[in-house]
Design a protein around this motif. Structure first.
Motif, PDB file in Angstrom:
ATOM      1  N   PRO A  64      42.032 -69.808  -9.713  1.00 20.16           N
ATOM      2  CA  PRO A  64      41.454 -68.922  -8.700  1.00 20.16           C
ATOM      3  C   PRO A  64      40.475 -67.954  -9.363  1.00 20.16           C
ATOM      4  CG  PRO A  64      43.869 -68.924  -8.609  1.00 20.16           C
ATOM      5  CD  PRO A  64      43.485 -69.638  -9.860  1.00 20.16           C
ATOM      6  N   LEU A  65      39.368 -67.704  -8.717  1.00 22.57           N
ATOM      7  CA  LEU A  65      38.362 -66.729  -9.158  1.00 22.57           C
ATOM      8  C   LEU A  65      37.721 -67.085 -10.494  1.00 22.57           C
ATOM      9  CD1 LEU A  65      40.219 -63.420  -8.168  1.00 22.57           C
ATOM     10  CD2 LEU A  65      38.650 -64.787  -6.797  1.00 22.57           C
ATOM     11  N   GLU A  66      37.807 -68.356 -10.878  1.00 15.11           N
ATOM     12  CA  GLU A  66      37.171 -68.771 -12.130  1.00 15.11           C
ATOM     13  C   GLU A  66      35.654 -68.734 -11.982  1.00 15.11           C
ATOM     14  OE1 GLU A  66      37.307 -72.476 -15.320  1.00 15.11           O
ATOM     15  OE2 GLU A  66      38.102 -72.746 -13.295  1.00 15.11           O
ATOM     16  N   GLU A  67      34.972 -68.241 -13.020  1.00  9.68           N
ATOM     17  CA  GLU A  67      33.509 -68.169 -13.043  1.00  9.68           C
ATOM     18  C   GLU A  67      33.018 -68.929 -14.274  1.00  9.68           C
ATOM     19  OE1 GLU A  67      31.726 -66.861 -10.733  1.00  9.68           O
ATOM     20  OE2 GLU A  67      33.043 -65.479  -9.639  1.00  9.68           O
ATOM     21  N   ARG A  68      32.489 -70.118 -14.067  1.00  7.96           N
ATOM     22  CA  ARG A  68      32.042 -70.936 -15.194  1.00  7.96           C
ATOM     23  C   ARG A  68      30.620 -70.550 -15.606  1.00  7.96           C
ATOM     24  NH1 ARG A  68      34.762 -76.844 -13.591  1.00  7.96           N
ATOM     25  NH2 ARG A  68      36.922 -76.144 -13.898  1.00  7.96           N
ATOM     26  N   PRO A  69      30.308 -70.564 -16.904  1.00  2.00           N
ATOM     27  CA  PRO A  69      29.102 -69.885 -17.398  1.00  2.00           C
ATOM     28  C   PRO A  69      27.801 -70.673 -17.387  1.00  2.00           C
ATOM     29  CG  PRO A  69      30.442 -70.652 -19.237  1.00  2.00           C
ATOM     30  CD  PRO A  69      31.216 -70.967 -17.991  1.00  2.00           C
ATOM     31  N   ALA A  70      27.831 -71.994 -17.315  1.00  2.00           N
ATOM     32  CA  ALA A  70      26.600 -72.778 -17.497  1.00  2.00           C
ATOM     33  C   ALA A  70      25.534 -72.387 -16.473  1.00  2.00           C
ATOM     34  CB  ALA A  70      26.904 -74.271 -17.381  1.00  2.00           C
ATOM     35  N   GLY A  71      24.273 -72.376 -16.922  1.00  2.00           N
ATOM     36  CA  GLY A  71      23.152 -72.123 -16.033  1.00  2.00           C
ATOM     37  C   GLY A  71      22.968 -70.676 -15.620  1.00  2.00           C
ATOM     38  N   ARG A  72      23.759 -69.781 -16.145  1.00  2.00           N
ATOM     39  CA  ARG A  72      23.709 -68.377 -15.746  1.00  2.00           C
ATOM     40  C   ARG A  72      23.142 -67.529 -16.888  1.00  2.00           C
ATOM     41  NH1 ARG A  72      29.672 -67.032 -14.201  1.00  2.00           N
ATOM     42  NH2 ARG A  72      28.725 -64.966 -13.959  1.00  2.00           N
ATOM     43  N   PRO A  73      22.525 -66.371 -16.504  1.00  2.00           N
ATOM     44  CA  PRO A  73      22.292 -65.906 -15.137  1.00  2.00           C
ATOM     45  C   PRO A  73      21.109 -66.603 -14.486  1.00  2.00           C
ATOM     46  CG  PRO A  73      21.380 -64.332 -16.672  1.00  2.00           C
ATOM     47  CD  PRO A  73      22.045 -65.401 -17.503  1.00  2.00           C
ATOM     48  N   ALA A  74      21.221 -66.825 -13.187  1.00  2.00           N
ATOM     49  CA  ALA A  74      20.129 -67.429 -12.423  1.00  2.00           C
ATOM     50  C   ALA A  74      19.339 -66.373 -11.661  1.00  2.00           C
ATOM     51  CB  ALA A  74      20.684 -68.480 -11.461  1.00  2.00           C
TER      52      ALA A  74
END
Length: 797
Positions: A409-419
């Motif tokens: 829950p509430l996982e934030e995966r890092p690839a492509g960020r910040p956009a």
């Protein structure tokens, strides 16, 4: 040759043929599918054919359940061969967090009538004696899992669609798609001109090439995936048909199932390979790549250790081909962004088990004008212009590499960020912000102090104390939150009031500065959109909604604007930024930066005024999603950092503390404030959600009014309630089943710990009878039945 058709479908894979059949089933028989090669060309023909059900999303469960049942029925009733086998499934793991995920999935499955089970090692061995269970902690048992022959299943649906009147044109490459002056779509091939009311793109890994035909850069990337099929093995041959389950080892990302008297074995490597990112070869169709098993050898080695017979049988064949992956791993099913009567059904890495169900949902959306279930997880409009080449490739690689990873829950995966970032991003980062991403926007979820960690768990996490600290600061003094990503629209023109009055269920604000909360309903009377609507001094209407809703809400407005109406709709999201200031000291803090009166008599709640703050022009709104006294400060994008700095450099009074969206979510749930996409969906009417005060049926006709009144007269079968959960060390994720005794009577939609109330809270959609019977209620939280009690929302200050 010119053909006229109601719907033109581009692409003849499992998704295209699934939709074709379901449109016929809905009574739209004059439909045409165009395929540049043979049906199933692309990914469909070489897929492993899994038909699974496990998901956190009830909509996803429906798609998979519908697909499996259709394939089974066609095959077992002798209508069409699909190669269907119901073999059951095992998802095995060593990881305690994965066991928590399974427990949550079991509860979600109950909504679809699926009896998932959690098994221990000895029970795993009973289900599948050929697998070594040493070291395993447990497994999710899926009693309805199975597989089909992908080509047979696709052709079966195509034949049934043809029998119902549909047309399929093979070897028919679509060269152009244009919108005519009459609003129809014109598709050209070498031999045909097709004129269609609707066009649907089902292009698989040709998504980028085909999407460009209608001006879209779709966030889909072809990825290379491979599996092998062993030669026959006597231990497999000795097993009864369908007695070998479909096995997935989540910790090592491999899977296996029976294939004749051998086994099929595939894996998802941590360093995957993209393919033809900038354009699939024009003549590619049913080709495969040379085997490259070294990429997955370490994963397959674990499979062989776990199932030695995999190492005893030789390799019969290797399948190594491209599969399409979207930027978040979920398919794109629904309206094409910004276009009328253009639709998408593509981007699924697991299309076989979803193809018929995706077709069912999309067919109803096309025919009825709204989907039968909440489609937020799959709606193509969840992405924006930020999801270009670099982003989509990075995210697809991440999704593939974490295919079987635990979904926290509430996982934030890092690839492509910040956009996408606001002007405050660096300031907030320096202040300890831990960011999440919503429709590309980097937003501060919470603020760390010292060594607080952004840990992941299904239980209490490292940010719990931080969120408590932020809520306390807002409640006792004041807090400031960056709301720059809010979606903002200006609606103006001589016909603007009449236009909005026809769309909105609430009355429009009547005097300059008045703010009203308004909802757009669909023809069924359920909720499509939510806005705060402010009438400005200029006579314009200023509409604000959440960041995630930007394209969805804009399309809803644009698609219902009459062609000859004097109405303009301007998206000013990137021109105006917003700061939220909330807490008992909010007015005192703001008054030190402005000469304008903030007295409640001059500036009442739910009103807006143009004032100057720190010398800068601001549209101040006296609204607060936290329930504490407060303001939203709307201003020019270039003034965002200056206003924030002014608030943070107060003299004579403590400045407002930074707070993030986790704290805001906790406070809004305490207040009983519903959120679009969580509680507000096309599955619920305003009556069911307790939004009576925001509906004015007496004002005159508006979209959905008659259906809403009919629903109210018939009586609601369910209602939304705020509940407190007893004794749980985990917040509600959403999808948990609610029971009275052994009877399932509802579902939790979203939840959070209420730090002001010191209570675990959640929204529950409950059968009306369960609210009046006086019976005790319990929610299934990570495998444990927890008592829940109805709770009155906190009152706004």
């Amino acid at each position: 040759m010119t053909r006229h058709t109601r719907v033109a479908i581009v692409g003849g894979g499992i998704y295209g043929c699934g939709l074709l059949l379901q449109l016929v089933e809905k009574g739209w028989r004059d439909v045409t599918l165009l395929e540049k090669s043979e049906l199933t060309a692309g990914s469909t023909w070489h897929a492993a054919g899994f038909c699974t059900h496990y998901s956190f999303s009830p909509t996803h469960l429906f798609m998979r359940q519908f697909s499996t049942e259709l394939y089974r029925r066609l095959d077992e009733e002798g209508i069409e061969p699909t190669g269907y086998h119901r073999c059951r499934g095992l998802r095995v793991t060593h990881d305690p967090d994965r066991i928590d995920e399974f427990r949550h999935g079991i509860s979600v499955g109950r909504q679809a009538g699926i009896d998932f089970e959690l098994l221990g090692p000895s029970e795993i061995a009973d289900v599948f004696p050929l697998m070594d269970t040493r070291g395993l902690l447990g497994a999710l048992f899926e009693p309805t899992d199975g597989y089909v022959d992908p080509a047979q299943a696709t052709h079966a649906m195509a034949r049934q669609a043809r029998l119902g009147g549909a047309t399929i044109l093979r070897h028919c490459l679509v060269e152009s798609v244009t919108l005519t002056a009459s609003g129809e779509w014109l598709l050209k091939t070498q031999e045909h001109v097709i004129i269609a009311e609707h066009v649907v793109l089902c292009p698989g890994f040709w998504a980028n090439e085909v999407g460009k035909l209608i001006g879209l850069d779709l966030p889909i990337t072809p990825m290379l995936h491979q599996y092998l099929v062993t030669e026959d093995h006597p231990d497999v041959a000795a097993c009864a048909p369908d007695s070998i389950p479909l096995v997935r080892h989540h910790d090592f990302q491999w899977y296996t199932r029976r294939e004749r008297d051998g086994l099929l074995l595939g894996a998802y490597e941590g360093s995957p390979q993209t393919w033809s990112v900038d354009g699939v070869p024009k003549n590619f169709g049913m080709e495969l790549m040379e085997p490259d098993l070294d990429r997955v050898a370490h994963l397959m080695a674990d499979a062989i250790e776990r199932m030695p017979l995999l190492g005893e049988a030789g390799i019969r064949t290797t399948v190594h081909g491209p599969v399409s992956y979207s930027a978040d791993g979920q398919p794109l099913i629904g309206p094409a962004p910004g276009l009328r009567n253009a639709w998408l059904a593509c981007g699924s890495g697991f299309g076989i088990g979803e193809g018929a169900g995706a077709g069912k949902l999309l067919a109803e959306w096309i025919v009825e004008g709204q989907p039968p279930m909440h489609m937020g997880l799959f709606d193509p409009r969840r992405f924006g212009d930020y999801a270009g080449r670099e982003y989509r490739v990075a995210k697809a690689v991440e999704v593939f590499a974490m295919q079987f990873a635990t979904h926290y829950p509430l996982e934030e995966r890092p690839a492509g960020r910040p956009a996408k970032t606001s002007p405050l991003h660096d300031r907030l980062k320096q202040a300890g912000a831990r960011f999440g991403s919503v429709r590309g926007w980097e937003r501060a979820n919470w603020f760390a102090a010292g060594d607080e960690q952004q840990s992941l768990s299904f239980r209490r996490t490292g940010w719990f104390d931080a969120v408590a600290r932020e809520v306390r600061a807002v409640h006792e003094h004041a807090g400031v939150i960056d709301l720059a990503g809010f979606s903002k629209f200006l609606v103006r023109g001589a016909d603007a009031a009449a236009f909005l009055d026809r769309l909105l269920a609430n009355r429009l604000p009547r005097r300059a500065g008045e703010i009203r909360l308004c909802h757009c309903l669909n023809a069924r009377g359920t909720v499509e959109c939510e806005f705060t609507v402010t009438l400005l001094e200029t006579g314009e209407y200023y509409l604000v909604c959440g960041a995630a809703a930007e394209q969805h809400h804009l399309d809803w407005l644009e698609s219902r604007r009459l062609q000859d109406a004097d109405v303009s709709i301007d998206n000013v999201t990137l021109q105006r930024a917003v700061l939220g200031l909330a807490g008992p000291s909010a007015s005192d803090i703001l008054s030190r930066l402005t000469e304008d009166s903030l007295a409640i008599g001059d500036f009442p709640r739910l009103s807006a005024r143009a004032i100057r703050v720190a010398g800068l022009p601001v549209l101040a709104m006296r609204v607060s999603y936290s329930g504490e006294p407060g303001f939203e400060l709307h201003h020019a994008w270039q003034h965002h950092a200056d206003l924030y700095d002014a608030l943070k450099s107060m003299e004579g009074i403590a400045p407002p503390a930074d707070f993030g969206f986790y704290a805001l979510n906790s406070m809004r749930i305490e207040m009983g404030y519903v959120a679009w996409g969580s509680e507000l969906t096309v599955e619920n009417t305003p009556w069911e959600l307790g939004l009576d005060r925001f509906v004015a049926p007496g004002k005159g006709d508006f979209i959905g009014r008659d259906a809403l009144l009919a629903a109210r007269q018939a009586g609601s079968a369910r209602r939304l309630a705020l509940v407190a959960i007893d004794g749980a060390d985990s917040d509600a994720i959403g999808g948990e089943a609610v029971f009275t005794g052994s009877e399932r009577v509802g579902v939790l939609l979203s939840g959070a710990w209420g730090h002001r109330e010191s209570t675990n809270l959640a929204f529950a959609l409950l059968e009306d009878a369960s609210l009046t019977s006086g019976s005790s209620l319990a929610a299934e939280i990570l495998g444990v039945r927890r008592a829940i009690t109805l709770r009155e929302p906190r009152r706004a200050v």
